[in-house]
Design an enzyme around this catalytic site. Structure first.
Site, short mmCIF file in Angstrom:
data_model
loop_
_atom_site.label_atom_id
_atom_site.label_comp_id
_atom_site.label_asym_id
_atom_site.label_seq_id
_atom_site.Cartn_x
_atom_site.Cartn_y
_atom_site.Cartn_z
N ALA A 18 25.95 24.54 17.24
CA ALA A 18 24.65 23.89 17.61
C ALA A 18 24.56 22.69 16.89
CB ALA A 18 23.68 24.77 17.22
N THR B 87 40.35 17.64 22.86
CA THR B 87 41.11 19.17 23.51
C THR B 87 40.10 20.23 23.06
OG1 THR B 87 43.24 18.01 23.12
CG2 THR B 87 43.27 20.43 23.22
N SER C 186 25.08 28.68 18.58
CA SER C 186 26.37 28.80 17.94
C SER C 186 27.23 30.06 18.07
CB SER C 186 26.49 28.56 16.54
OG SER C 186 26.18 27.04 16.31
N CYS D 78 22.04 25.63 5.37
CA CYS D 78 22.63 24.06 5.40
C CYS D 78 21.72 23.43 4.18
CB CYS D 78 22.12 23.19 6.80
SG CYS D 78 23.22 23.96 8.12
N GLN E 75 19.08 31.04 16.58
CA GLN E 75 18.96 32.42 16.08
C GLN E 75 18.27 33.46 16.92
OE1 GLN E 75 19.44 33.17 12.96
NE2 GLN E 75 20.12 31.16 12.12
N HIS F 79 29.12 31.43 15.60
CA HIS F 79 29.36 32.24 14.51
C HIS F 79 27.88 32.84 14.14
CE1 HIS F 79 27.03 29.59 11.43
NE2 HIS F 79 27.26 28.77 12.56
N ASN G 223 15.01 30.07 11.72
CA ASN G 223 16.07 30.60 11.02
C ASN G 223 15.50 31.18 9.51
OD1 ASN G 223 15.46 27.53 10.44
ND2 ASN G 223 17.23 27.70 9.18
#
Length: 389
Positions: free
Chosen positions: A69, A237, A197, A323, A177, A199, A149
């Site tokens: 994200a 890639t 995201s 974060c 979230q 994860h 979050n």
């Protein structure tokens, strides 16, 4: 050990681990699709693209794969703002994630504009009157979290989008979230750009998505040069294995998110009730608003949150965003909601997930209560000694 920090990151679902392992066999570069090995990798990526598109109810052409994200926000906001020189400004709510704030600030700096922050109320809901006042024809995008979050508070996205649309601005939603935790039809229907995201939804790290319509894609300036991957907007890639895992995570979320939400909601309520009984003197931050069923942001009055966490190393929770957890300062989210620095420093984020069991909740309730009482006792003892002195 009890892990209750699922808003920071989730473990990879065992079913997804198998898919990631199998995808590593497709080691060829997907851009080399003129031979069989390249086509195998490209097919896995496009299958995943379809799964992610299905989860959010959009077309495959709207899905651009990123590393997560944070990158998606940078790619989306900078690409959008640099492509609209007559709209150099961006509007964000005061409780946005630090990564989104950073992308907005960079976009404004490069385009010669400004970031306009919108205050929130005591539950963390954006002030719609102030939003309406600050959004005009110089604004490229209005940026709002679908669900916070730290507190789990769900934003009034349709109302926010309406304000943006009236001024010709785009609606940029951080859905990190919300995706995988319940229905978000209202969000995806009105979002011009959306990021999330892998994860955060039991997929592997290193994969995420920027959802953006083809019409908006054409107006964006590419900021990541490369070989034309991801519709020419994100070169490099592709991470085939992580993208394949992300795709399966999206498919599983589409099937299981509602049942997960109900089950986890019951456990979350049980944990809240237990903590209100013992240790007591608990305040639920954002408690009057609609929230994610898995998230509790609790202020334990008289108990410093960092001290509580240090006192229970076998229960893993947090005092804010992953974060900024290493930053020794109060949560900007809670401060924006009107808490004092002292009140914010007494607040813990507890977030449950798909693997959470009732037994873990019972253990956590006991351990947290013990830790809070221990910290309160120590604080009271220090205060008493200070008074005696």
């Amino acid at each position: 050990m009890v892990y209750l920090d699922y808003n920071a990151s989730t473990p990879v679902d065992q079913r997804i681990l198998s898919a990631v392992a199998e995808a590593t066999d497709a080691f060829a570069n997907a851009a080399s699709s003129h031979h069989a090995a390249g086509r195998a990798a490209a097919d896995l990526i496009e299958e995943a693209r379809g799964r992610v598109a299905s989860l959010v109810g959009r077309g495959m052409q709207d899905v651009l794969f990123t590393s997560g994200a944070s990158e998606g926000a940078t790619l989306g906001l900078l690409g959008l703002m640099l492509g609209a020189p007559d709209r150099p400004n961006v509007v964000v709510s005061a409780t946005e994630h630090k990564a989104i704030m950073a992308a907005a600030e960079l976009g404004a700096r490069l385009s010669g504009g400004e970031v306009r922050r919108i205050r929130v109320d005591t539950d963390g809901l954006v002030d719609l009157e102030m939003l309406d006042d600050r959004v005009d024809e110089s604004v490229a995008a209005v940026v709002v979290m679908a669900a916070n979050n730290e507190t789990g508070v769900v934003s009034p996205i349709p109302q926010v989008a309406r304000v943006a649309q009236l001024a010709g601005a785009l609606c940029f939603i951080d859905a990190t979230q919300l995706v995988g935790k319940g229905s978000f039809t209202d969000v995806t229907r009105v979002a011009d750009l959306m990021v999330f995201s892998s994860h955060k939804m039991y997929g592997p790290k290193g994969a995420g998505a920027l959802i953006v319509s083809r019409q908006v894609q054409k107006a964006m300036v590419p900021i990541s040069a490369g070989g034309g991957q991801e519709r020419g907007l994100r070169g490099g890639t592709q991470n085939t294995a992580s993208i394949a895992g992300f795709g399966l995570a999206a498919e599983l979320a589409a099937k299981e998110q509602m049942s997960d939400s109900v089950r986890i909601g019951r456990l979350s309520n049980d944990l809240l009730n237990a903590l209100c009984d013992e240790p007591g003197d608990v305040q639920l931050n954002g408690g009057e608003a609609q929230r994610l069923t898995n998230t509790l942001n609790l202020r334990f009055v008289g108990a410093d949150a960092d001290a509580v966490m240090a006192s229970m190393p076998d229960v893993m929770v947090s005092s804010g965003s992953a974060c900024q957890s290493s930053v020794p300062s109060p949560s900007h989210v809670l401060l924006a909601m009107g808490l004092t620095a002292a009140e914010a420093s007494e607040s813990l984020r507890i977030s449950l997930g798909r693997p959470t069991t009732r037994e873990e909740v019972e253990v956590a309730a006991s351990k947290i209560a013990q830790a809070v009482n221990r910290v309160r006792d120590l604080t009271a003892d220090k205060g008493s000694r200070h008074d005696d002195a």
